[in-house]
Design an enzyme around this catalytic site. Sequence first.
Site, PDB file in Angstrom:
ATOM      1  N   ARG A 212     -12.759   7.527   0.660  1.00 19.74           N
ATOM      2  CA  ARG A 212     -12.974   6.443  -0.309  1.00 19.74           C
ATOM      3  C   ARG A 212     -14.099   6.838  -1.275  1.00 19.74           C
ATOM      4  O   ARG A 212     -14.020   6.587  -2.473  1.00 19.74           O
ATOM      5  CB  ARG A 212     -13.301   5.139   0.433  1.00 19.74           C
ATOM      6  CG  ARG A 212     -12.073   4.527   1.110  1.00 19.74           C
ATOM      7  CD  ARG A 212     -12.348   3.145   1.666  1.00 19.74           C
ATOM      8  NE  ARG A 212     -13.097   3.153   2.908  1.00 19.74           N
ATOM      9  CZ  ARG A 212     -12.550   3.080   4.121  1.00 19.74           C
ATOM     10  NH1 ARG A 212     -11.241   2.969   4.277  1.00 19.74           N
ATOM     11  NH2 ARG A 212     -13.298   3.098   5.204  1.00 19.74           N
ATOM     12  N   PHE A 228      -0.310   0.802   0.263  1.00 22.02           N
ATOM     13  CA  PHE A 228      -0.758   0.547   1.640  1.00 22.02           C
ATOM     14  C   PHE A 228      -2.262   0.272   1.608  1.00 22.02           C
ATOM     15  O   PHE A 228      -3.055   0.929   2.282  1.00 22.02           O
ATOM     16  CB  PHE A 228      -0.430   1.738   2.562  1.00 22.02           C
ATOM     17  CG  PHE A 228       1.002   2.187   2.475  1.00 22.02           C
ATOM     18  CD1 PHE A 228       1.975   1.565   3.256  1.00 22.02           C
ATOM     19  CD2 PHE A 228       1.404   3.193   1.612  1.00 22.02           C
ATOM     20  CE1 PHE A 228       3.311   1.964   3.173  1.00 22.02           C
ATOM     21  CE2 PHE A 228       2.723   3.592   1.516  1.00 22.02           C
ATOM     22  CZ  PHE A 228       3.689   2.979   2.302  1.00 22.02           C
ATOM     23  N   ASP A 250       0.204  -4.028  -0.545  1.00 30.20           N
ATOM     24  CA  ASP A 250       0.314  -4.006   0.913  1.00 30.20           C
ATOM     25  C   ASP A 250       1.300  -5.087   1.335  1.00 30.20           C
ATOM     26  O   ASP A 250       1.412  -6.131   0.684  1.00 30.20           O
ATOM     27  CB  ASP A 250      -1.043  -4.242   1.587  1.00 30.20           C
ATOM     28  CG  ASP A 250      -1.057  -3.788   3.040  1.00 30.20           C
ATOM     29  OD1 ASP A 250      -1.630  -2.726   3.328  1.00 30.20           O
ATOM     30  OD2 ASP A 250      -0.474  -4.500   3.898  1.00 30.20           O
ATOM     31  N   ALA A 280       5.844  -1.370  -0.049  1.00 27.76           N
ATOM     32  CA  ALA A 280       5.459  -0.300  -0.982  1.00 27.76           C
ATOM     33  C   ALA A 280       6.673   0.492  -1.462  1.00 27.76           C
ATOM     34  O   ALA A 280       6.718   0.933  -2.609  1.00 27.76           O
ATOM     35  CB  ALA A 280       4.443   0.633  -0.311  1.00 27.76           C
ATOM     36  N   ASP A 298      -1.576   5.882   1.480  1.00 29.20           N
ATOM     37  CA  ASP A 298      -2.151   5.966   2.833  1.00 29.20           C
ATOM     38  C   ASP A 298      -1.338   5.106   3.795  1.00 29.20           C
ATOM     39  O   ASP A 298      -1.803   4.063   4.257  1.00 29.20           O
ATOM     40  CB  ASP A 298      -3.619   5.513   2.786  1.00 29.20           C
ATOM     41  CG  ASP A 298      -4.302   5.617   4.143  1.00 29.20           C
ATOM     42  OD1 ASP A 298      -3.831   6.405   4.990  1.00 29.20           O
ATOM     43  OD2 ASP A 298      -5.301   4.906   4.357  1.00 29.20           O
ATOM     44  N   CYS A 338      -1.882   9.779   8.993  1.00 26.33           N
ATOM     45  CA  CYS A 338      -2.718   9.601  10.178  1.00 26.33           C
ATOM     46  C   CYS A 338      -1.957   9.858  11.468  1.00 26.33           C
ATOM     47  O   CYS A 338      -2.379   9.442  12.537  1.00 26.33           O
ATOM     48  CB  CYS A 338      -3.328   8.203  10.189  1.00 26.33           C
ATOM     49  SG  CYS A 338      -2.071   6.914  10.207  1.00 26.33           S
TER      50      CYS A 338
HETATM   51  N1  SAH Z   1      -5.894   2.672   3.041  1.00 27.56           N
HETATM   52  C1  SAH Z   1      -6.318   1.594   3.921  1.00 27.56           C
HETATM   53  C2  SAH Z   1      -5.649   1.651   5.268  1.00 27.56           C
HETATM   54  C3  SAH Z   1      -4.147   1.592   5.247  1.00 27.56           C
HETATM   55  S1  SAH Z   1      -3.447   1.239   6.791  1.00 27.56           S
HETATM   56  C4  SAH Z   1      -7.832   1.591   4.027  1.00 27.56           C
HETATM   57  O1  SAH Z   1      -8.500   2.547   3.576  1.00 27.56           O
HETATM   58  O2  SAH Z   1      -8.377   0.646   4.573  1.00 27.56           O
HETATM   59  C5  SAH Z   1      -1.774   0.990   6.426  1.00 27.56           C
HETATM   60  C6  SAH Z   1      -1.453  -0.328   5.737  1.00 27.56           C
HETATM   61  O3  SAH Z   1      -0.063  -0.276   5.393  1.00 27.56           O
HETATM   62  C7  SAH Z   1      -1.616  -1.594   6.551  1.00 27.56           C
HETATM   63  O4  SAH Z   1      -2.494  -2.450   5.872  1.00 27.56           O
HETATM   64  C8  SAH Z   1      -0.209  -2.229   6.621  1.00 27.56           C
HETATM   65  O5  SAH Z   1      -0.237  -3.644   6.462  1.00 27.56           O
HETATM   66  C9  SAH Z   1       0.461  -1.591   5.441  1.00 27.56           C
HETATM   67  N2  SAH Z   1       1.919  -1.450   5.481  1.00 27.56           N
HETATM   68  C10 SAH Z   1       2.718  -1.115   6.521  1.00 27.56           C
HETATM   69  N3  SAH Z   1       4.001  -0.998   6.118  1.00 27.56           N
HETATM   70  C11 SAH Z   1       4.018  -1.250   4.774  1.00 27.56           C
HETATM   71  C12 SAH Z   1       5.028  -1.253   3.775  1.00 27.56           C
HETATM   72  N4  SAH Z   1       6.301  -0.977   4.079  1.00 27.56           N
HETATM   73  N5  SAH Z   1       4.678  -1.553   2.500  1.00 27.56           N
HETATM   74  C13 SAH Z   1       3.383  -1.807   2.184  1.00 27.56           C
HETATM   75  N6  SAH Z   1       2.390  -1.817   3.086  1.00 27.56           N
HETATM   76  C14 SAH Z   1       2.698  -1.543   4.368  1.00 27.56           C
END
Ligand code: SAH
Length: 394
Positions: A212, A228, A250, A280, A298, A338
């Site tokens: 970040r 995400f 998200d 997404a 992410d 991850c």
């Molecule tokens: N980048 C973030 C962490 C992301 S974790 C940070 O730095 O804090 C992954 C995220 O993807 C979660 O918040 C989850 O709600 C979201 N997610 C899962 N499937 C998804 C989809 N199909 N479309 C959009 N978001 C999604």
Amino acid sequence: MPAVLVPDRLTRHVAAGHPWLYADAVPEVGGARTGDIVLLVGQGRRPIGHAIFDADSPIALRVLATRKDERPGPALWRRRIETAWRLRQTTLDLSTTDAFRVLHGEGDRLPGVVVDLYAGCAVLKLDTAAWLPHLDDLTAAIVEVVNPRSLWFKGLSGQRGGDEVPASQRPRVLAGEEPPPQVEIREHGMRMRVDVRRGQKTGMFLDQRENRRLIRQVARGRETLNLFSYTGGFSLAAALGGAPRVTSVDLARNAVDAARDNFALNDLDPAAHAFVAADAFAFLEQTAGAAYDLVIVDPPSFAPNHKAVRAAEAAYARLNASALRQVRPGGLLAAASCSSHVPMDMFLRILSEAARQARRPLRLLEVRHEPPDHPSPLHFPEGRYLKFVLAVAE
Ligand code: SAH
């Protein structure tokens, strides 16, 4: 103490620091119950270390100690936590950051035990039920070393809520006061509110902190898309770094709302940015191409186990190809994964495939793993789960 004979080819790995023994790779541990400390013996019944036993996990034994002078028990747990705490004090800038991982399980030699600290609120999460019988001892050690305002038990990872969860595994306060509904933290000076009870993981994805910060450094003047986005960590970093407009996407509505609140908390006008609760993949399909100067991707892990890797490779490639089509020529793609089943070399191959699909060659600017509060034994590739790649698109 129950003992188990470790096959020859595995004693080498244990000695080198690998912390896991799979149930199907070792003989049955006679008479042991989940939570028992087990003596590991090698050829000629030579003791090679101690492990903690889980009767219901594919990872039957997690190695606690391999040295003769290390006896598993409350004093060792305390020493491990102290060592981990000291490492954080000397490797992180705690003058501008008060949210970090205090204890990273395998990487701090207390396998399966995770402690995150959010502005004085500690959150404990376990990867194995084996630690439940030792919870009081862990609590005492954490309180002594970390002295948190509150210590919240988040339960077992992978556990779902509901009545079927045994009382011993239910989330609860272990020490100190109830954590507030929102803990306000600082990360390199950036402010965020964290919901340690209902949030994902222990409340926040602390492992992306330095990434970040990198986004904050490169975002000036770049219209940004953060896919995400969870509670908006990367989005805030981009906006604070000078991105004129950040679009956060998200699936979780409450995460998107939290992201908007976090903008206001940092004196950023939410009205100047976009917050989208949507899938997404669908969002990418509906968006006309090449409209951003920085796209961050992410996603959650696509490969929860080894069998899912082939499908995950294809899914990561397709997703990143679609994301890349949103990047203006000369713009940046920040791609993360991850999944511990996707090593860095594989992830770089996946991004090559994405670049080929999108016909947008990439040049690498940064290739990164976990930050120093997420250490991992060198002889434990499974511990290097986080990949973060910053690239510039042709
Ligand atoms: N980048 C973030 C962490 C992301 S974790 C940070 O730095 O804090 C992954 C995220 O993807 C979660 O918040 C989850 O709600 C979201 N997610 C899962 N499937 C998804 C989809 N199909 N479309 C959009 N978001 C999604």
